[in-house]
Enzyme design. Sequence first.
Site, PDB file in Angstrom:
ATOM      1  N   MET A  34       5.522   6.459  25.428  1.00 55.74           N
ATOM      2  CA  MET A  34       5.757   7.699  24.670  1.00 55.74           C
ATOM      3  C   MET A  34       5.857   7.374  23.181  1.00 55.74           C
ATOM      4  SD  MET A  34       7.914  10.226  27.069  1.00 55.74           S
ATOM      5  CE  MET A  34       9.536   9.597  26.735  1.00 55.74           C
ATOM      6  N   GLY A  35       5.360   6.210  22.776  1.00 54.81           N
ATOM      7  CA  GLY A  35       5.398   5.844  21.366  1.00 54.81           C
ATOM      8  C   GLY A  35       6.768   5.348  20.951  1.00 54.81           C
ATOM      9  N   HIS A  38       8.511  -0.579  20.241  1.00 56.14           N
ATOM     10  CA  HIS A  38       9.357  -1.673  19.788  1.00 56.14           C
ATOM     11  C   HIS A  38       8.931  -2.940  20.514  1.00 56.14           C
ATOM     12  CE1 HIS A  38      11.318  -0.946  23.607  1.00 56.14           C
ATOM     13  NE2 HIS A  38      11.574   0.293  23.249  1.00 56.14           N
ATOM     14  N   GLU A  39       9.693  -4.008  20.310  1.00 60.49           N
ATOM     15  CA  GLU A  39       9.332  -5.298  20.900  1.00 60.49           C
ATOM     16  C   GLU A  39       9.197  -5.217  22.429  1.00 60.49           C
ATOM     17  OE1 GLU A  39       8.159  -8.179  20.283  1.00 60.49           O
ATOM     18  OE2 GLU A  39       8.727  -9.109  22.203  1.00 60.49           O
ATOM     19  N   HIS A  41       7.932  -2.758  24.155  1.00 60.90           N
ATOM     20  CA  HIS A  41       6.560  -2.306  24.434  1.00 60.90           C
ATOM     21  C   HIS A  41       5.551  -3.412  24.113  1.00 60.90           C
ATOM     22  CE1 HIS A  41       8.568   1.677  23.547  1.00 60.90           C
ATOM     23  NE2 HIS A  41       7.985   1.941  24.689  1.00 60.90           N
ATOM     24  N   GLY A 154       7.833  -1.210  32.170  1.00 60.74           N
ATOM     25  CA  GLY A 154       9.018  -2.047  31.995  1.00 60.74           C
ATOM     26  C   GLY A 154       9.991  -1.869  33.150  1.00 60.74           C
ATOM     27  N   LYS A 156      13.033  -1.957  32.698  1.00 58.39           N
ATOM     28  CA  LYS A 156      14.152  -1.219  32.094  1.00 58.39           C
ATOM     29  C   LYS A 156      14.295   0.158  32.766  1.00 58.39           C
ATOM     30  CE  LYS A 156      16.475   0.838  28.557  1.00 58.39           C
ATOM     31  NZ  LYS A 156      15.959   2.160  28.762  1.00 58.39           N
ATOM     32  N   GLN A 160      11.909   4.591  37.650  1.00 62.72           N
ATOM     33  CA  GLN A 160      10.547   5.033  37.328  1.00 62.72           C
ATOM     34  C   GLN A 160       9.520   4.052  37.885  1.00 62.72           C
ATOM     35  OE1 GLN A 160       9.242   6.589  33.348  1.00 62.72           O
ATOM     36  NE2 GLN A 160       8.481   4.538  33.033  1.00 62.72           N
ATOM     37  N   ARG A 194      15.378   5.089  22.403  1.00 67.10           N
ATOM     38  CA  ARG A 194      16.547   5.943  22.154  1.00 67.10           C
ATOM     39  C   ARG A 194      17.684   5.186  21.451  1.00 67.10           C
ATOM     40  NH1 ARG A 194      14.748   8.583  27.214  1.00 67.10           N
ATOM     41  NH2 ARG A 194      14.269  10.734  26.654  1.00 67.10           N
TER      42      ARG A 194
HETATM   43  O1  PAF Z   1       8.413   5.196  30.304  1.00 61.37           O
HETATM   44  C1  PAF Z   1       7.832   6.009  29.567  1.00 61.37           C
HETATM   45  O2  PAF Z   1       7.688   5.794  28.366  1.00 61.37           O
HETATM   46  C2  PAF Z   1       7.314   7.302  30.165  1.00 61.37           C
HETATM   47  O3  PAF Z   1       8.148   7.785  31.161  1.00 61.37           O
HETATM   48  C3  PAF Z   1       5.863   7.199  30.650  1.00 61.37           C
HETATM   49  C4  PAF Z   1       5.732   6.219  31.814  1.00 61.37           C
HETATM   50  C5  PAF Z   1       4.960   6.756  29.512  1.00 61.37           C
HETATM   51  C6  PAF Z   1       5.383   8.566  31.154  1.00 61.37           C
HETATM   52  O4  PAF Z   1       5.459   9.520  30.153  1.00 61.37           O
END
Ligand code: PAF
Length: 292
Positions: A34-35, A38-39, A41, A154, A156, A160, A194
């Site tokens: 979702m943009g 950071h490190e 990602h 991740g 983290k 998910q 966040r």
């Molecule tokens: O983890 C995230 O950043 C989001 O939940 C994802 C997997 C990109 C879906 O919007």
Amino acid sequence: MSREPVLAATRDELAAGLSAWRDARHRVAFVPTMGALHEGHASLMRVARDAVGEGPVVVSVFVNPLQFGPREDLDRYPRTLSKDRETCAAEGVDLVFAPAVGEVYPGGEPQVTVEPGPLGTILEGRTRPGHFRGVLTVVAKLFGLVRPDVAVFGQKDYQQLTLIRRMVADLCLGVEVVGAETRREPDGLAMSSRNSYLDAGQRRDAVALSRALRAAAQAAAEGPEPALAAARAELDTVGSVDVDYLVITRPDLGPLPEEIVPGTPARALVAARVGGTRLIDNMPLILGRTER
Ligand code: PAF
């Protein structure tokens, strides 16, 4: 030297940007985000690169409205596309897919969505009803658009990750899902977009989550109850941390067996509000004392 990744804002641009790679039969790696990169990602991008070598690494940057509840932070979620593109360039990403909401949901909210099942109603799903339906729906759509061989998420966001693995298995999506280790700040706080919401005091207090999980991992040899008590004691030292859940589950998020066989792998998960910010973290642990 970093190379500017191709920027695709539409489905057609995405398809055009990937066509030469597909013609050459390269494996495609995908990192959905979702943009506000950071490190953490960046480390997912490196895992993606390792998975496909010369093949293309695609990163999507899309703040998905479908996974935010009415009182959540959709509007204030950080949007930092130009900086994100620099991060992607530095990591050798080949293509950044940054669509507008209308490009992903051209007909508005989709009528057909992915139902996460019972696993979507516990832990995060209990506090955030509809969240995982939104996540799985957008991930399924992005998989349909990017058509990756490998996708990296991740650990983290452990619930998910677990649900995405389930979706891929249950719906036969044919994507290899890789769960990359959580990246942490030097004091242990799990990296998260966040974290930027935290003021200095909250930032200090937020470390209690990872300290609690470490304490649980250290006490895990004594069993789940002592592990939870050790974690709870850490969280109790910080008044501003309002715990939503602290649990130890099986690695697949199912309930622990009544009898713990020494050496049983498990997962400790915590969610808490620090100030107005909801943070989550988790760690693997091994329950029961094993002989050395
Ligand atoms: O983890 C995230 O950043 C989001 O939940 C994802 C997997 C990109 C879906 O919007």
